[in-house]
Scaffold this motif. Structure first.
Motif, PDB file in Angstrom:
ATOM      1  N   GLY A 175      58.405  17.438  48.721  1.00 55.37           N
ATOM      2  CA  GLY A 175      59.245  18.634  48.810  1.00 55.37           C
ATOM      3  C   GLY A 175      60.106  18.816  47.568  1.00 55.37           C
ATOM      4  O   GLY A 175      60.263  19.934  47.050  1.00 55.37           O
ATOM      5  N   GLN A 176      60.642  17.718  47.068  1.00 50.79           N
ATOM      6  CA  GLN A 176      61.470  17.787  45.855  1.00 50.79           C
ATOM      7  C   GLN A 176      60.625  18.145  44.640  1.00 50.79           C
ATOM      8  O   GLN A 176      61.033  18.950  43.794  1.00 50.79           O
ATOM      9  N   TYR A 177      59.445  17.562  44.558  1.00 46.97           N
ATOM     10  CA  TYR A 177      58.552  17.868  43.431  1.00 46.97           C
ATOM     11  C   TYR A 177      58.154  19.344  43.442  1.00 46.97           C
ATOM     12  O   TYR A 177      58.096  19.992  42.384  1.00 46.97           O
ATOM     13  N   GLU A 178      57.866  19.847  44.630  1.00 47.01           N
ATOM     14  CA  GLU A 178      57.457  21.257  44.729  1.00 47.01           C
ATOM     15  C   GLU A 178      58.603  22.188  44.345  1.00 47.01           C
ATOM     16  O   GLU A 178      58.392  23.212  43.680  1.00 47.01           O
ATOM     17  N   LYS A 179      59.829  21.841  44.741  1.00 48.29           N
ATOM     18  CA  LYS A 179      60.989  22.633  44.327  1.00 48.29           C
ATOM     19  C   LYS A 179      61.149  22.596  42.812  1.00 48.29           C
ATOM     20  O   LYS A 179      61.433  23.615  42.178  1.00 48.29           O
ATOM     21  N   ALA A 180      60.965  21.413  42.254  1.00 49.36           N
ATOM     22  CA  ALA A 180      61.092  21.261  40.802  1.00 49.36           C
ATOM     23  C   ALA A 180      60.043  22.091  40.087  1.00 49.36           C
ATOM     24  O   ALA A 180      60.338  22.740  39.068  1.00 49.36           O
ATOM     25  N   LEU A 181      58.851  22.115  40.629  1.00 48.28           N
ATOM     26  CA  LEU A 181      57.755  22.859  40.013  1.00 48.28           C
ATOM     27  C   LEU A 181      58.043  24.360  40.014  1.00 48.28           C
ATOM     28  O   LEU A 181      57.731  25.070  39.053  1.00 48.28           O
ATOM     29  N   LYS A 182      58.666  24.835  41.089  1.00 45.58           N
ATOM     30  CA  LYS A 182      58.982  26.264  41.192  1.00 45.58           C
ATOM     31  C   LYS A 182      60.044  26.695  40.173  1.00 45.58           C
ATOM     32  O   LYS A 182      60.067  27.846  39.755  1.00 45.58           O
ATOM     33  N   THR A 183      60.919  25.771  39.813  1.00 40.74           N
ATOM     34  CA  THR A 183      61.993  26.126  38.869  1.00 40.74           C
ATOM     35  C   THR A 183      61.595  25.878  37.420  1.00 40.74           C
ATOM     36  O   THR A 183      62.357  26.187  36.503  1.00 40.74           O
ATOM     37  N   LEU A 184      60.383  25.320  37.222  1.00 41.32           N
ATOM     38  CA  LEU A 184      59.945  24.965  35.875  1.00 41.32           C
ATOM     39  C   LEU A 184      59.111  26.090  35.268  1.00 41.32           C
ATOM     40  O   LEU A 184      58.269  26.693  35.925  1.00 41.32           O
ATOM     41  N   ASP A 185      59.360  26.354  34.004  1.00 40.65           N
ATOM     42  CA  ASP A 185      58.609  27.394  33.303  1.00 40.65           C
ATOM     43  C   ASP A 185      57.119  27.036  33.248  1.00 40.65           C
ATOM     44  O   ASP A 185      56.756  25.860  33.114  1.00 40.65           O
ATOM     45  N   VAL A 186      56.276  28.034  33.355  1.00 39.30           N
ATOM     46  CA  VAL A 186      54.827  27.819  33.380  1.00 39.30           C
ATOM     47  C   VAL A 186      54.341  27.121  32.115  1.00 39.30           C
ATOM     48  O   VAL A 186      53.409  26.310  32.151  1.00 39.30           O
ATOM     49  N   ALA A 187      54.989  27.411  30.996  1.00 38.12           N
ATOM     50  CA  ALA A 187      54.550  26.843  29.716  1.00 38.12           C
ATOM     51  C   ALA A 187      55.252  25.526  29.375  1.00 38.12           C
ATOM     52  O   ALA A 187      55.021  24.969  28.300  1.00 38.12           O
ATOM     53  N   ALA A 188      56.085  25.020  30.271  1.00 39.14           N
ATOM     54  CA  ALA A 188      56.828  23.786  29.991  1.00 39.14           C
ATOM     55  C   ALA A 188      55.871  22.610  29.811  1.00 39.14           C
ATOM     56  O   ALA A 188      54.944  22.433  30.608  1.00 39.14           O
ATOM     57  N   PRO A 189      56.071  21.792  28.772  1.00 35.65           N
ATOM     58  CA  PRO A 189      55.143  20.679  28.507  1.00 35.65           C
ATOM     59  C   PRO A 189      55.110  19.623  29.610  1.00 35.65           C
ATOM     60  O   PRO A 189      54.103  18.932  29.774  1.00 35.65           O
ATOM     61  N   GLN A 190      56.218  19.495  30.366  1.00 35.83           N
ATOM     62  CA  GLN A 190      56.262  18.469  31.415  1.00 35.83           C
ATOM     63  C   GLN A 190      55.661  18.960  32.730  1.00 35.83           C
ATOM     64  O   GLN A 190      55.618  18.214  33.720  1.00 35.83           O
ATOM     65  N   ARG A 191      55.171  20.183  32.741  1.00 34.53           N
ATOM     66  CA  ARG A 191      54.657  20.756  33.995  1.00 34.53           C
ATOM     67  C   ARG A 191      53.436  19.982  34.510  1.00 34.53           C
ATOM     68  O   ARG A 191      53.317  19.755  35.714  1.00 34.53           O
ATOM     69  N   ARG A 192      52.558  19.584  33.612  1.00 33.21           N
ATOM     70  CA  ARG A 192      51.341  18.895  34.034  1.00 33.21           C
ATOM     71  C   ARG A 192      51.670  17.589  34.756  1.00 33.21           C
ATOM     72  O   ARG A 192      51.081  17.263  35.793  1.00 33.21           O
ATOM     73  N   LEU A 193      52.614  16.827  34.213  1.00 34.28           N
ATOM     74  CA  LEU A 193      53.011  15.568  34.844  1.00 34.28           C
ATOM     75  C   LEU A 193      53.603  15.816  36.230  1.00 34.28           C
ATOM     76  O   LEU A 193      53.324  15.078  37.188  1.00 34.28           O
ATOM     77  N   LEU A 194      54.391  16.863  36.349  1.00 31.84           N
ATOM     78  CA  LEU A 194      55.004  17.183  37.641  1.00 31.84           C
ATOM     79  C   LEU A 194      53.934  17.592  38.658  1.00 31.84           C
ATOM     80  O   LEU A 194      54.027  17.244  39.842  1.00 31.84           O
ATOM     81  N   GLU A 195      52.918  18.302  38.198  1.00 33.74           N
ATOM     82  CA  GLU A 195      51.817  18.686  39.089  1.00 33.74           C
ATOM     83  C   GLU A 195      51.092  17.431  39.605  1.00 33.74           C
ATOM     84  O   GLU A 195      50.709  17.370  40.785  1.00 33.74           O
ATOM     85  N   ILE A 196      50.916  16.457  38.729  1.00 34.97           N
ATOM     86  CA  ILE A 196      50.274  15.202  39.139  1.00 34.97           C
ATOM     87  C   ILE A 196      51.126  14.502  40.196  1.00 34.97           C
ATOM     88  O   ILE A 196      50.596  13.947  41.184  1.00 34.97           O
ATOM     89  N   LYS A 197      52.446  14.534  40.026  1.00 41.28           N
ATOM     90  CA  LYS A 197      53.339  13.905  41.009  1.00 41.28           C
ATOM     91  C   LYS A 197      53.242  14.618  42.355  1.00 41.28           C
ATOM     92  O   LYS A 197      53.292  13.966  43.414  1.00 41.28           O
ATOM     93  N   VAL A 198      53.140  15.932  42.328  1.00 32.34           N
ATOM     94  CA  VAL A 198      52.987  16.691  43.580  1.00 32.34           C
ATOM     95  C   VAL A 198      51.725  16.242  44.308  1.00 32.34           C
ATOM     96  O   VAL A 198      51.734  15.987  45.521  1.00 32.34           O
ATOM     97  N   MET A 199      50.618  16.130  43.568  1.00 35.19           N
ATOM     98  CA  MET A 199      49.346  15.733  44.180  1.00 35.19           C
ATOM     99  C   MET A 199      49.378  14.286  44.654  1.00 35.19           C
ATOM    100  O   MET A 199      48.832  13.962  45.707  1.00 35.19           O
ATOM    101  N   ASP A 200      50.033  13.411  43.887  1.00 29.48           N
ATOM    102  CA  ASP A 200      50.155  12.015  44.301  1.00 29.48           C
ATOM    103  C   ASP A 200      50.954  11.889  45.597  1.00 29.48           C
ATOM    104  O   ASP A 200      50.755  10.950  46.382  1.00 29.48           O
ATOM    105  N   ALA A 201      51.859  12.856  45.805  1.00 31.16           N
ATOM    106  CA  ALA A 201      52.671  12.838  47.023  1.00 31.16           C
ATOM    107  C   ALA A 201      51.986  13.567  48.177  1.00 31.16           C
ATOM    108  O   ALA A 201      52.585  13.763  49.242  1.00 31.16           O
ATOM    109  N   GLY A 202      50.722  13.971  47.967  1.00 34.38           N
ATOM    110  CA  GLY A 202      49.951  14.595  49.041  1.00 34.38           C
ATOM    111  C   GLY A 202      49.974  16.105  49.040  1.00 34.38           C
ATOM    112  O   GLY A 202      49.495  16.742  49.997  1.00 34.38           O
ATOM    113  N   GLY A 203      50.497  16.709  47.983  1.00 31.18           N
ATOM    114  CA  GLY A 203      50.562  18.159  47.916  1.00 31.18           C
ATOM    115  C   GLY A 203      49.400  18.748  47.129  1.00 31.18           C
ATOM    116  O   GLY A 203      48.551  18.029  46.610  1.00 31.18           O
ATOM    117  N   THR A 204      49.369  20.050  47.091  1.00 32.07           N
ATOM    118  CA  THR A 204      48.350  20.754  46.308  1.00 32.07           C
ATOM    119  C   THR A 204      49.055  21.650  45.303  1.00 32.07           C
ATOM    120  O   THR A 204      50.165  22.124  45.543  1.00 32.07           O
TER     121      THR A 204
END
Length: 212
Positions: A175-204
């Motif tokens: 839930g925290q990762y998904e909130k973070a992803l929503k507030t992150l700019d689409v072009a942000a370089p750290q976005r890919r890592l955050l997406e991986i964390k979302v998936m590792d936590a069982g999200g899509t």
């Protein structure tokens, strides 16, 4: 010129002289205070400029000591900056010292350094995040979450998620990762890592282009 006019002028001049006799001292004092105030302001500005220049020099010395791996000497330099008027340089130096201590594997010392910073508002969030990361690394996830408080920026939300994952709370972390992803700019370089964390936590993760 009529006598009445002369008397009026004489009376007026006497009134002026009387007013000056009565108020002259205060006028002179006011002028002196004004001049003193200008001189004092110029002196204060000069002092501030000198203090900032000295703080900058000391800050550069600390950076050189850190570059040379002289952490104990750098720590003394940070303390010297803390005693001055330029808290900005003190904060920056302490943050650089803490980073060097982490790189040297001295996490406890880094934690103490960060906690000792009397942070300016613009640095507080960054310092809280660094403290939280160190607490997570030290197995203190609950303390890390408390350190972050109610911060809602992307980085803080991500670290909050990391703390929850470390505590075994996978769903809450997602839930925290998904909130973070929503507030992150689409072009942000750290976005890919955050997406991986979302998936590792069982999200899509949805492609931002598809959801637009």
């Amino acid at each position: 010129m009529a006598i009445d006019d002369l008397l009026d002028e004489h009376e007026q001049s006497e009134r002026v002289r009387g007013w000056l006799r009565k108020n002259g001292v205060s006028i002179i004092a006011g002028v002196a205070i004004a001049i003193g105030g200008i001189a004092g302001w110029q002196w204060w500005q000069k002092q501030q400029g000198n203090e900032l220049a000295n703080a900058n020099v000391q800050y550069q010395v600390v950076l050189k000591q850190l570059q040379d791996k002289k952490l104990d000497e750098a720590a003394k330099g940070v303390k010297a900056l803390e005693g001055g008027k330029s808290s900005l340089y003190a904060d920056l130096a302490a943050m650089q010292l803490a980073k060097a201590q982490v790189d040297a594997g001295k996490n406890d010392e880094a934690l103490a350094t960060l906690r000792g910073i009397q942070a300016e508002p613009e640095f507080k969030t960054a310092i809280d995040q660094r403290i939280a990361r160190l607490l997570i690394a030290g197995g203190k996830a609950d303390e890390a979450i408390k350190q972050l408080g109610s911060a809602s920026d992307s980085a803080s939300l991500e670290i909050h998620g990391d703390a929850l994952m470390a505590a075994g709370k996978r769903d809450e972390a997602r839930g925290q990762y998904e909130k973070a992803l929503k507030t992150l700019d689409v072009a942000a370089p750290q976005r890919r890592l955050l997406e991986i964390k979302v998936m590792d936590a069982g999200g899509t993760v949805t492609d931002p282009a598809e959801s637009a």
